[in-house]
Scaffold this motif. Structure first.
Motif, PDB file in Angstrom:
ATOM      1  N   GLU A  47      -5.026  -6.652  -3.249  1.00 34.48           N
ATOM      2  CA  GLU A  47      -5.470  -5.588  -4.173  1.00 34.48           C
ATOM      3  C   GLU A  47      -4.640  -4.326  -3.975  1.00 34.48           C
ATOM      4  O   GLU A  47      -4.242  -3.671  -4.942  1.00 34.48           O
ATOM      5  CB  GLU A  47      -6.957  -5.285  -3.960  1.00 34.48           C
ATOM      6  N   ALA A  52      -1.193  -4.708  -5.449  1.00 34.98           N
ATOM      7  CA  ALA A  52      -1.237  -4.554  -6.905  1.00 34.98           C
ATOM      8  C   ALA A  52      -1.302  -3.079  -7.294  1.00 34.98           C
ATOM      9  O   ALA A  52      -0.624  -2.649  -8.232  1.00 34.98           O
ATOM     10  CB  ALA A  52      -2.434  -5.318  -7.481  1.00 34.98           C
ATOM     11  N   SER A  93       2.083  -1.440  -6.734  1.00 35.12           N
ATOM     12  CA  SER A  93       3.014  -1.855  -7.782  1.00 35.12           C
ATOM     13  C   SER A  93       2.795  -1.073  -9.064  1.00 35.12           C
ATOM     14  O   SER A  93       3.748  -0.672  -9.724  1.00 35.12           O
ATOM     15  CB  SER A  93       2.860  -3.351  -8.058  1.00 35.12           C
ATOM     16  N   LYS A  94       1.541  -0.842  -9.398  1.00 34.39           N
ATOM     17  CA  LYS A  94       1.221  -0.060 -10.607  1.00 34.39           C
ATOM     18  C   LYS A  94       1.673   1.390 -10.478  1.00 34.39           C
ATOM     19  O   LYS A  94       2.061   2.015 -11.453  1.00 34.39           O
ATOM     20  CB  LYS A  94      -0.285  -0.106 -10.886  1.00 34.39           C
TER      21      LYS A  94
END
Length: 138
Positions: free
Chosen positions: A128, A131, A134-135
């Motif tokens: 999580e 992610a 990365s965003k």
């Protein structure tokens, strides 16, 4: 990664900082969990890597060295310690006698399964965070 101006934004630093914190927390958890099982984190990783190749349940010493990013002779010593502990067994390769296969023994499998189950939630949490980083473009 960089903004239009060519610099890192505060949000990216925050995301990277959080990722590094969570990654270190995961590694610390893994070290503590292995120690609670009476083994080192490297012994846990060695056992994990014996099971990590598709279609087989063993790994060569060279493959384990690559996965651990360690020197071949260091992995040989680690395998020896795992053998002495009754976790793994070495076998000469049938395909290439120069290669040595490392096979997990029943005691090693039991420890590995317990540790893998303990790691499942931690890995999900780490995924999580990856992610989110990365965003954030970090």
């Amino acid at each position: 990664m960089a903004s239009q101006r060519g610099s890192i934004e505060k949000q990216q630093f925050e995301a990277l900082s959080d990722f590094r914190f969570r990654l270190r927390s995961f590694l610390r958890f893994s070290e503590d969990a292995a120690r609670a099982e009476g083994i080192t984190v490297l012994q846990y990783q060695l056992m994990l890597h014996t099971q990590g190749f598709p279609g087989r349940e063993w790994a060569t010493i060279s493959e384990i060295a690559e996965r651990l990013q360690a020197q071949h002779h260091g992995v040989v010593a680690l395998v020896s310690r795992c053998e002495e502990a009754g976790l793994v067994r070495r076998k000469p390769s049938h395909a290439d006698r120069r290669q040595v296969e490392v096979h997990l023994l029943a005691a090693g499998r039991r420890k590995l399964e317990r540790l893998a189950m303990l790691h499942a939630d931690q890995v999900a949490e780490l995924a999580e965070v990856v992610a989110l980083v990365s965003k954030a473009g970090a």
